[in-house]
Design a protein around this motif. Structure first.
Motif, short mmCIF file in Angstrom:
data_model
loop_
_atom_site.label_atom_id
_atom_site.label_comp_id
_atom_site.label_asym_id
_atom_site.label_seq_id
_atom_site.Cartn_x
_atom_site.Cartn_y
_atom_site.Cartn_z
N GLY A 108 39.84 -18.39 -39.60
CA GLY A 108 41.17 -18.88 -39.33
C GLY A 108 42.17 -18.64 -40.43
O GLY A 108 43.38 -18.77 -40.20
N ASP A 109 41.69 -18.29 -41.60
CA ASP A 109 42.58 -18.03 -42.73
C ASP A 109 43.23 -16.66 -42.62
O ASP A 109 42.90 -15.85 -41.75
CB ASP A 109 41.81 -18.13 -44.03
CG ASP A 109 41.50 -19.56 -44.44
OD1 ASP A 109 42.00 -20.49 -43.78
OD2 ASP A 109 40.75 -19.74 -45.42
N SER A 110 44.13 -16.40 -43.53
CA SER A 110 44.84 -15.13 -43.61
C SER A 110 44.59 -14.47 -44.95
O SER A 110 44.30 -15.13 -45.95
CB SER A 110 46.34 -15.33 -43.41
OG SER A 110 46.64 -15.83 -42.13
N LEU A 111 44.73 -13.16 -44.95
CA LEU A 111 44.53 -12.38 -46.15
C LEU A 111 45.38 -11.13 -46.04
O LEU A 111 45.53 -10.58 -44.94
CB LEU A 111 43.06 -12.01 -46.30
CG LEU A 111 42.48 -11.67 -47.67
CD1 LEU A 111 42.64 -12.82 -48.64
CD2 LEU A 111 41.01 -11.31 -47.52
N ARG A 112 45.94 -10.68 -47.14
CA ARG A 112 46.69 -9.44 -47.14
C ARG A 112 46.06 -8.45 -48.11
O ARG A 112 45.92 -8.74 -49.30
CB ARG A 112 48.16 -9.65 -47.51
CG ARG A 112 48.99 -8.38 -47.30
CD ARG A 112 50.47 -8.57 -47.57
NE ARG A 112 50.78 -8.52 -48.99
CZ ARG A 112 51.98 -8.24 -49.48
NH1 ARG A 112 53.00 -8.00 -48.65
NH2 ARG A 112 52.19 -8.23 -50.78
N LEU A 113 45.70 -7.31 -47.58
CA LEU A 113 45.18 -6.23 -48.39
C LEU A 113 46.31 -5.26 -48.76
O LEU A 113 47.22 -5.03 -47.97
CB LEU A 113 44.09 -5.46 -47.65
CG LEU A 113 42.92 -6.28 -47.10
CD1 LEU A 113 41.91 -5.35 -46.44
CD2 LEU A 113 42.27 -7.10 -48.19
#
Length: 125
Positions: free
Chosen positions: A15-20
């Motif tokens: 459910g979390d977000s991450l930006r690569l």
């Protein structure tokens, strides 16, 4: 020779977000089609997303459509992958790739000549 350096991977909860981010060397970044791929343990490397040279066209794998967004900033020689609503099945090593002489928007590994080192994304339930 094109060098790609990735950052932003890590361990997150479902459910979390991450930006690569993927920073490219050289002065011709704007001429490359850029793609994101991922490879889970024991599996083939699979297509995730692709973006055209000017950012005007994007295409996504069905598995990430609506959750992931690819973007690029040619002034910064950087391509991004914003990942929202992460799922455990998103766990993989994520790679950015460059096609410096595209004839079409490619979704296979064989169309890309340059690859980043990969960054691990782990999503726990």
């Amino acid at each position: 020779q094109v060098q790609l350096v990735e950052s932003g991977g890590g361990l997150v909860q479902a459910g979390d977000s991450l930006r690569l981010s993927c920073a490219a060397s050289g002065r011709t970044f704007g001429t490359y089609v850029m793609g994101w791929f991922r490879q889970a343990a024991g599996k083939e490397r699979e297509f995730v997303a692709v973006i055209s040279r000017n950012g005007g066209y994007t295409y996504y794998a069905d598995s990430v459509k609506g959750r992931f967004t690819i973007s690029r900033d040619n002034a910064k020689n950087t391509v991004y992958l914003q990942m929202n609503s992460l799922k455990p099945e998103d766990t993989a090593v994520y790679y950015c790739a460059a096609d410096p002489s595209p004839s079409y928007i490619a979704t296979t590994v064989y169309d890309y000549d340059y690859w980043g080192q990969g960054t691990q994304v782990t999503v726990s339930s």
